[in-house]
Design an enzyme around this catalytic site. Structure first.
Site, PDB file in Angstrom:
ATOM      1  N   ASP A  11       0.871  -1.203  -0.023  1.00 16.03           N
ATOM      2  CA  ASP A  11       0.201  -0.036  -0.108  1.00 16.03           C
ATOM      3  C   ASP A  11       0.974   1.294  -0.063  1.00 16.03           C
ATOM      4  OD1 ASP A  11      -1.997   1.693   0.039  1.00 16.03           O
ATOM      5  OD2 ASP A  11      -3.025   0.775   2.028  1.00 16.03           O
ATOM      6  N   ASP A 105      -2.821   2.336  -6.018  1.00 20.15           N
ATOM      7  CA  ASP A 105      -1.592   2.485  -5.153  1.00 20.15           C
ATOM      8  C   ASP A 105      -1.738   1.029  -4.283  1.00 20.15           C
ATOM      9  OD1 ASP A 105      -3.944   2.968  -4.061  1.00 20.15           O
ATOM     10  OD2 ASP A 105      -3.144   4.405  -2.519  1.00 20.15           O
ATOM     11  N   GLU A 106      -2.255   0.060  -4.674  1.00 16.73           N
ATOM     12  CA  GLU A 106      -2.353  -0.984  -3.821  1.00 16.73           C
ATOM     13  C   GLU A 106      -2.605  -2.425  -4.385  1.00 16.73           C
ATOM     14  OE1 GLU A 106      -5.884  -2.196  -0.129  1.00 16.73           O
ATOM     15  OE2 GLU A 106      -5.947  -0.728  -1.377  1.00 16.73           O
TER      16      GLU A 106
END
Length: 464
Positions: A11, A105-106
């Site tokens: 993350d 983003d993960e």
């Protein structure tokens, strides 16, 4: 469950805001808030410096401004973020063929499938190397969680934030989760949490003690079974490399309930257009149009209409959404509206009637020039300078927009590898000032191809 912590969850830390701080030296160490800047805008993300004031994602921007009036407020640059995300995902895919992105983003990574890890020590080493590679390639930081299941890996990355790494060793999961709040478990939101609290269940241990039958009685069969399994730290879900997009949708929540029926209709039309843009950006079309309405009393209504074939025609989606709205009572006010398209396909079923009408309209028959209406003079389009976006001046070089109004635009001239720059103000029609593309956060090394971030800013493609 696995015998080694070989599922990794990454993350990126405050991704949008961190990318803006890395891009703009003058904002490093300061409160930065990224999101819609209009009266009904919402915070997309904020820096850790802004979170000190109580600002968080999904908060109305008006509330954020009250909490942090001196923060920097920027409009998202999704094309820029997507380019960085592609670099990060490339690093993940170098570790394993099984990478499951959840957002820009993960992502989850199955380290075992790629031979990158097979025990505790190799997993720790892979996680540490990944964090170092991300910093070297993008200049940003990410937090890594490692565990024997997806649920625990995600929990570990959350506990490691910011810029950390946490390994949950197999066999320790129950002891770790037991004393924590029920809200720790995925799927336990405010409503479910309150329901459990009224039943005297406050911790994960108390969920396990209550038993599966009691949870099914309280929450229903599906939710009860799932929650009991999570309380026992049981999660057999595999990392799936390709996730099929089921739908594309957009929605807006309004700070003040909308009572005007005409206004509601206009909002639905606007949402339909945004939804179609996402469809087209993803190269998709769909058959089923869905309207979501949350009313003043928080009751939520969903209506849908299935077309003869897939479409990505904005007029068709607008008309279908308007028909669906006709069947909804909005008396009393509306607090949320959404438009979505499902039944997705990678082709469009042309409307034969519309096609025929178009052919008639383009028959090639041209009347006398005297019969054609005179063209109205076209007024020059005023350039719009978006806060936070990149510009270039012929004399001063690269910079970004701090703000604009009253016929002026204020620009701070700096680059990712410069000192904090000077601020200058120009007329909005200054011929020497133009929109520019973002600069890479990390300069390319000599002979390296594609190592920087270059992108044209664009709209975000969501998976609903």
């Amino acid at each position: 469950m696995r015998s080694a912590p070989t599922i990794l969850h990454l993350d990126m830390d405050a991704f949008f805001a961190s990318a803006e701080q890395a891009s703009k030296p003058s904002l490093r160490g300061k409160a930065v808030i990224v999101g819609g800047l209009g009266p009904r805008g919402v915070v997309a993300t904020c820096s850790y410096e802004a979170r000190v004031f109580g600002v968080h994602s999904a908060m109305p921007m008006a509330q954020a401004r009250r909490l942090a009036p001196n923060a920097a407020y920027l409009v998202p640059r999704f094309g820029f973020y997507r380019a960085i995300s592609e670099q990060v995902m490339g690093l993940l895919r170098a570790l394993s063929p099984l990478v499951e992105p959840l957002s820009l983003d993960e992502a989850f990574v199955d380290l075992e499938a790629g031979g990158a890890a097979w025990d505790d020590a190799s997993a720790r080493l892979a996680g540490a190397r990944l964090r170092a590679d991300i910093r070297a390639v993008t200049g940003l930081t990410g937090s890594v969680g490692l565990a024997a299941s997806k649920m625990l890996a995600k929990f570990a990355s959350e506990q490691a934030k910011p810029d950390g790494l946490l390994v949950i060793e197999p066999g320790t999961e129950r002891a770790l989760l037991g004393p924590m709040s029920v809200r720790t478990l995925p799927g336990v939101g405010p409503a479910t949490g309150d329901h459990l609290r009224r039943a005297g269940i406050h911790t994960v241990d108390e969920i396990a003690e209550a038993g599966e039958d009691e949870l099914v009685r309280l929450l229903g069969k599906a939710h009860g079974h799932a929650l009991y399994a999570m309380a026992l730290a049981l999660d057999e879900r595999p990392v799936v490399a390709e996730r099929e997009t089921k739908s594309v949708s957009v929605e807006d929540t309004y700070d003040v309930d909308i009572h005007d029926r005409i206004r509601v209709g206009l909002e639905v039309q606007r949402l339909a257009d945004r939804c179609v843009r996402r469809l087209r950006d993803a190269g998709l079309s769909g058959r089923t149009i869905v309207l979501k309405v949350r009313r003043y009393d928080f009751s939520t209504l969903t209506r849908s209409e299935t077309l003869r074939g897939p479409t990505d025609d904005p007029a068709v989606v607008r008309e279908a959404a308007a028909r669906l709205l006709d069947s909804v009572d909005t008396t009393g006010g509306v607090r949320l509206l959404g438009v979505g398209v499902s039944g997705l396909a990678d082709y469009t079923q042309e409307d034969l009637f519309a096609q025929a009408a178009g052919e008639q309209g383009d028959s090639g028959v041209v009347g006398d020039a005297d019969d054609l209406p005179a063209k109205e003079p076209v007024a020059p389009v005023e350039r719009r300078w978006v806060s936070g976006h990149d510009v270039r001046h012929a004399e001063y070089g690269h910079g970004w927009v701090q703000g604009s109004g009253l016929g002026r635009v204020t620009v701070r001239f700096e680059t990712p590898d410069s000192e904090p720059g000077r601020v200058r103000t120009f007329r909005i029609d200054d011929p020497e000032l133009e929109v520019a593309e973002p600069l890479p956060l990390v300069a390319r090394r000599a002979g390296e191809a594609g190592g920087g971030v270059t992108s044209v800013d664009g709209g975000r493609v969501g998976a609903g």
